[in-house]
Design a protein around this motif. Structure first.
Motif, PDB file in Angstrom:
ATOM      1  N   THR A  90     -46.042 169.117  37.460  1.00  0.00           N
ATOM      2  CA  THR A  90     -45.482 169.697  36.236  1.00  0.00           C
ATOM      3  C   THR A  90     -44.111 169.125  35.900  1.00  0.00           C
ATOM      4  N   CYS A  94     -44.134 174.920  30.908  1.00  0.00           N
ATOM      5  CA  CYS A  94     -45.457 175.299  31.426  1.00  0.00           C
ATOM      6  C   CYS A  94     -45.645 176.756  31.009  1.00  0.00           C
ATOM      7  N   MET A  99     -49.492 178.074  32.620  1.00  0.00           N
ATOM      8  CA  MET A  99     -48.917 178.597  33.854  1.00  0.00           C
ATOM      9  C   MET A  99     -50.022 179.164  34.742  1.00  0.00           C
ATOM     10  N   PHE A 116     -41.318 177.622  33.768  1.00  0.00           N
ATOM     11  CA  PHE A 116     -42.522 178.444  33.694  1.00  0.00           C
ATOM     12  C   PHE A 116     -42.254 179.669  32.820  1.00  0.00           C
ATOM     13  N   TYR A 118     -44.372 183.069  30.700  1.00  0.00           N
ATOM     14  CA  TYR A 118     -45.574 183.798  30.293  1.00  0.00           C
ATOM     15  C   TYR A 118     -45.156 184.862  29.266  1.00  0.00           C
TER      16      TYR A 118
END
Length: 245
Positions: A90, A94, A99, A116, A118
């Motif tokens: 990576t 992401c 992720m 990362f 979300y």
């Protein structure tokens, strides 16, 4: 044009999400190509897979909202099964389903600019597979990512165990391929056995992960030649000839 580049480097297969103009966002075709590519990888004599995104700005920005995929299709253990090692390499962003994709790989080699994220709780939707994250990193850290949607820098991801190796930006694919080559020189039987033990007996599975795995198995039946043969035989009032494919 293909959304995925597939290269064979000895017994290692390198998958590259090749949509840099969209920050490697995963569209419908991308998910289907990844799923098909990994099915072919599993059936082949290739031993290890590495998955990355084109460039260093983003592994992937997640689902392409302009062409929404069935994202579960390209998630290891969900849309495809492989008992061979899979390494994610990576860099940059992401996000979301991307992720989840990396979370479900066996190892993550992250460039030090990896971020990362979300953000689905703020955006109002989720596929649910992120619920498996607390089985991979400490619970409160996982809930901070899932519920508050805070961005996790590469160093933090490494410190909490989400990332297995941290490298300077631009070196992530090279290092991942080096690890893959080391794995390719190990006993495939031992690696497959240990991966199955971990995935089937040690790691808890969330409900969405189980659902994706179930959908994959049912789709394999409904999209099979045997299904078409069964329907044709019923219509033609004859005995079907099945070939287990």
């Amino acid at each position: 044009m293909s959304q995925i580049l597939i290269e064979h480097i000895g017994k290692v297969t390198l998958f590259t999400i090749n949509r840099p103009q969209r920050k490697n966002a995963i569209c419908k075709e991308t998910a289907l190509e990844l799923q098909a590519g990994f099915k072919e990888f599993q059936a082949s004599d290739q031993l290890v897979a590495v998955i990355t995104g084109a460039g260093n700005d983003a592994f992937s920005a997640g689902a392409d909202v302009s062409n929404l995929p069935e994202l579960w299709r390209c998630i290891p253990g969900g849309g495809f099964f492989t008992d061979k090692p899979v390494i994610a390499a990576t860099a940059g962003w992401c996000v979301g389903g991307a992720m989840v994709l990396t979370m479900m790989c066996d190892l993550i080699v992250a460039a030090d600019n990896t971020k990362f994220s979300y953000p689905e709780a703020r955006l109002g939707f989720t596929g649910g597979m992120i619920s498996s994250l607390p089985s991979r990193i400490p619970h409160k850290v996982a809930m901070d990512i899932i519920m508050l949607g805070r961005t996790v820098e590469a160093k933090r991801a490494y410190d909490v165990g989400l990332v297995s190796e941290l490298v300077p930006v631009g070196q992530q694919v090279e290092v991942a391929l080096k690890q893959a080559q080391e794995l390719a020189e190990s006993s495939p039987l031992v690696l497959r056995t240990l991966k199955r033990f971990v995935n089937e007996q040690v790691m808890p599975k969330g409900p969405a992960e189980i659902m994706a795995e179930t959908m994959r198995q049912l789709r394999e039946v409904s999209e099979s030649d045997d299904f078409q043969e069964g329907m044709a035989a019923f219509r033609e009032k004859r005995k079907p000839v099945y070939r287990s494919r």
